[in-house]
Design a protein around this motif. Structure first.
Motif, PDB file in Angstrom:
ATOM      1  N   ALA A 196       1.803  -0.868   5.706  1.00 17.57           N
ATOM      2  CA  ALA A 196       2.211  -0.606   4.232  1.00 17.57           C
ATOM      3  C   ALA A 196       2.265  -2.015   3.773  1.00 17.57           C
ATOM      4  O   ALA A 196       1.707  -2.151   2.456  1.00 17.57           O
ATOM      5  CB  ALA A 196       3.360  -0.027   3.927  1.00 17.57           C
ATOM      6  N   ASN A 197       2.752  -3.100   4.722  1.00 21.12           N
ATOM      7  CA  ASN A 197       2.896  -4.437   3.996  1.00 21.12           C
ATOM      8  C   ASN A 197       1.505  -5.203   4.161  1.00 21.12           C
ATOM      9  O   ASN A 197       1.381  -6.485   4.039  1.00 21.12           O
ATOM     10  CB  ASN A 197       3.931  -5.023   4.781  1.00 21.12           C
ATOM     11  N   GLY A 198       0.280  -4.509   4.862  1.00 23.93           N
ATOM     12  CA  GLY A 198      -0.664  -5.444   4.950  1.00 23.93           C
ATOM     13  C   GLY A 198      -0.847  -6.242   6.135  1.00 23.93           C
ATOM     14  O   GLY A 198      -1.756  -7.231   6.295  1.00 23.93           O
ATOM     15  N   ILE A 199       0.292  -5.945   7.032  1.00 25.43           N
ATOM     16  CA  ILE A 199       0.284  -6.870   8.251  1.00 25.43           C
ATOM     17  C   ILE A 199      -0.602  -6.089   9.340  1.00 25.43           C
ATOM     18  O   ILE A 199      -0.148  -5.278   9.838  1.00 25.43           O
ATOM     19  CB  ILE A 199       1.714  -7.109   8.710  1.00 25.43           C
ATOM     20  N   TRP A 200      -1.884  -6.108   9.164  1.00 18.25           N
ATOM     21  CA  TRP A 200      -2.792  -5.502  10.057  1.00 18.25           C
ATOM     22  C   TRP A 200      -3.385  -6.279  11.415  1.00 18.25           C
ATOM     23  O   TRP A 200      -3.961  -5.669  12.345  1.00 18.25           O
ATOM     24  CB  TRP A 200      -3.909  -5.190   9.247  1.00 18.25           C
ATOM     25  N   ASP A 201      -2.735  -7.160  11.801  1.00 21.34           N
ATOM     26  CA  ASP A 201      -3.247  -7.978  12.736  1.00 21.34           C
ATOM     27  C   ASP A 201      -2.197  -7.811  14.277  1.00 21.34           C
ATOM     28  O   ASP A 201      -2.321  -6.999  15.001  1.00 21.34           O
ATOM     29  CB  ASP A 201      -3.415  -9.539  12.901  1.00 21.34           C
ATOM     30  N   ALA A 202      -1.351  -8.739  14.516  1.00 25.29           N
ATOM     31  CA  ALA A 202      -0.399  -8.652  15.657  1.00 25.29           C
ATOM     32  C   ALA A 202       0.350  -7.430  15.537  1.00 25.29           C
ATOM     33  O   ALA A 202       0.679  -6.900  16.639  1.00 25.29           O
ATOM     34  CB  ALA A 202       0.357 -10.054  15.647  1.00 25.29           C
ATOM     35  N   GLY A 203       0.799  -7.028  14.486  1.00 22.54           N
ATOM     36  CA  GLY A 203       1.848  -5.620  14.622  1.00 22.54           C
ATOM     37  C   GLY A 203       1.025  -4.610  14.967  1.00 22.54           C
ATOM     38  O   GLY A 203       1.719  -3.757  15.790  1.00 22.54           O
ATOM     39  N   LEU A 220      -8.767   4.695   3.629  1.00 24.17           N
ATOM     40  CA  LEU A 220      -8.071   3.719   2.372  1.00 24.17           C
ATOM     41  C   LEU A 220      -8.669   4.575   1.186  1.00 24.17           C
ATOM     42  O   LEU A 220      -9.999   5.191   1.259  1.00 24.17           O
ATOM     43  CB  LEU A 220      -8.645   2.343   2.408  1.00 24.17           C
ATOM     44  N   GLY A 221      -8.031   4.768   0.252  1.00 25.55           N
ATOM     45  CA  GLY A 221      -8.571   5.296  -0.816  1.00 25.55           C
ATOM     46  C   GLY A 221      -7.602   4.787  -2.246  1.00 25.55           C
ATOM     47  O   GLY A 221      -6.840   3.782  -1.883  1.00 25.55           O
ATOM     48  N   ARG A 222      -7.579   5.585  -3.137  1.00 23.60           N
ATOM     49  CA  ARG A 222      -6.722   5.247  -4.316  1.00 23.60           C
ATOM     50  C   ARG A 222      -5.803   6.454  -4.780  1.00 23.60           C
ATOM     51  O   ARG A 222      -6.519   7.618  -4.670  1.00 23.60           O
ATOM     52  CB  ARG A 222      -7.511   4.792  -5.693  1.00 23.60           C
ATOM     53  N   HIS A 223      -4.746   6.252  -5.373  1.00 25.38           N
ATOM     54  CA  HIS A 223      -3.812   7.338  -5.669  1.00 25.38           C
ATOM     55  C   HIS A 223      -3.115   6.937  -6.774  1.00 25.38           C
ATOM     56  O   HIS A 223      -2.377   5.775  -6.399  1.00 25.38           O
ATOM     57  CB  HIS A 223      -2.953   7.938  -4.361  1.00 25.38           C
ATOM     58  N   ARG A 256      -2.945   3.042  -7.349  1.00 29.00           N
ATOM     59  CA  ARG A 256      -2.716   2.035  -6.328  1.00 29.00           C
ATOM     60  C   ARG A 256      -3.555   2.285  -5.019  1.00 29.00           C
ATOM     61  O   ARG A 256      -4.174   3.510  -4.965  1.00 29.00           O
ATOM     62  CB  ARG A 256      -1.258   2.419  -6.011  1.00 29.00           C
ATOM     63  N   ILE A 257      -3.766   1.282  -4.304  1.00 30.96           N
ATOM     64  CA  ILE A 257      -4.483   1.462  -3.079  1.00 30.96           C
ATOM     65  C   ILE A 257      -3.376   2.212  -1.922  1.00 30.96           C
ATOM     66  O   ILE A 257      -2.588   1.991  -1.973  1.00 30.96           O
ATOM     67  CB  ILE A 257      -4.718   0.291  -2.576  1.00 30.96           C
ATOM     68  N   ALA A 258      -4.190   3.318  -1.420  1.00 29.09           N
ATOM     69  CA  ALA A 258      -3.373   4.230  -0.471  1.00 29.09           C
ATOM     70  C   ALA A 258      -3.986   4.183   0.937  1.00 29.09           C
ATOM     71  O   ALA A 258      -5.212   4.126   1.052  1.00 29.09           O
ATOM     72  CB  ALA A 258      -3.473   5.658  -0.982  1.00 29.09           C
ATOM     73  N   ILE A 259      -3.398   4.216   1.897  1.00 33.47           N
ATOM     74  CA  ILE A 259      -3.722   4.488   3.263  1.00 33.47           C
ATOM     75  C   ILE A 259      -3.280   5.925   3.436  1.00 33.47           C
ATOM     76  O   ILE A 259      -2.166   6.690   3.504  1.00 33.47           O
ATOM     77  CB  ILE A 259      -2.789   3.685   3.964  1.00 33.47           C
ATOM     78  N   TYR A 276       1.023  -1.144  -0.021  1.00 33.77           N
ATOM     79  CA  TYR A 276       0.055   0.181  -0.291  1.00 33.77           C
ATOM     80  C   TYR A 276       1.016   1.353   0.003  1.00 33.77           C
ATOM     81  O   TYR A 276       1.825   1.254   0.763  1.00 33.77           O
ATOM     82  CB  TYR A 276      -0.958   0.061   1.210  1.00 33.77           C
ATOM     83  N   LEU A 277       0.227   2.311  -0.565  1.00 31.42           N
ATOM     84  CA  LEU A 277       1.211   3.793  -0.676  1.00 31.42           C
ATOM     85  C   LEU A 277       0.496   4.230   0.620  1.00 31.42           C
ATOM     86  O   LEU A 277      -0.583   4.463   1.039  1.00 31.42           O
ATOM     87  CB  LEU A 277       0.476   4.329  -1.945  1.00 31.42           C
ATOM     88  N   LEU A 278       1.436   4.806   1.264  1.00 29.88           N
ATOM     89  CA  LEU A 278       1.249   5.719   2.684  1.00 29.88           C
ATOM     90  C   LEU A 278       1.397   7.158   2.364  1.00 29.88           C
ATOM     91  O   LEU A 278       2.379   7.658   1.700  1.00 29.88           O
ATOM     92  CB  LEU A 278       2.118   5.269   3.847  1.00 29.88           C
ATOM     93  N   LEU A 279       0.076   7.894   2.575  1.00 28.81           N
ATOM     94  CA  LEU A 279       0.091   9.308   2.449  1.00 28.81           C
ATOM     95  C   LEU A 279      -0.284   9.990   3.677  1.00 28.81           C
ATOM     96  O   LEU A 279      -0.946   9.580   4.425  1.00 28.81           O
ATOM     97  CB  LEU A 279      -1.039   9.795   1.250  1.00 28.81           C
TER      98      LEU A 279
END
Length: 127
Positions: free
Chosen positions: A41-48, A77-80, A83-86, A10-13
């Motif tokens: 950014a890596n989609g690891i949204w649980d434990a981390g 979340l959105g698009r930029h 790409r999917i952006a955070i 994911y792209l971080l903005l």
């Protein structure tokens, strides 16, 4: 955050307010934030970072991610550029998450793209 040359999912903005906040952090705080942003950014949204969708926000989809015991990162979340952006809105106290989550208006946000100040290659994360 700027594109560091690492292929994230994911792209971080970020916005101006968060940028100023990050610039004022001590080195250890910046390192902890960078770690958490890499999880996002890596989609690891649980434990981390333990991502949760905030409830009761009148149709808006806002998420919180755990930065520390008492702080949360608010994002949408959105698009930029295809790409999917955070869209990172800010770092808030756990007690202020619901109140500040209601004030987020995704359609009216000035998010920034910055030139990279530095770039480094990192091996794949093993979780």
């Amino acid at each position: 955050m700027a594109d560091s040359g690492v292929a994230f999912g994911y792209l971080l903005l970020i916005n101006d307010v968060l940028k100023d906040h990050i610039l004022g952090l001590r080195p250890a705080e910046k390192q902890r934030l960078l770690e958490k942003l890499e999880f996002l950014a890596n989609g690891i949204w649980d434990a981390g970072v333990r991502v949760k969708k905030l409830k009761g926000l009148s149709g808006k989809v806002v998420f919180e991610a755990r930065l520390s015991r008492g702080e949360r990162i608010l994002f949408t979340l959105g698009r930029h550029d295809g790409r999917i952006a955070i869209y990172l809105w800010g770092i808030v106290s756990h007690d202020d998450v619901d109140r500040l989550g209601r004030s987020i208006v995704p359609g009216n946000a000035p998010f920034l793209l910055f030139e990279s100040q530095s770039s480094e290659e990192k091996p794949e994360l093993v979780v």
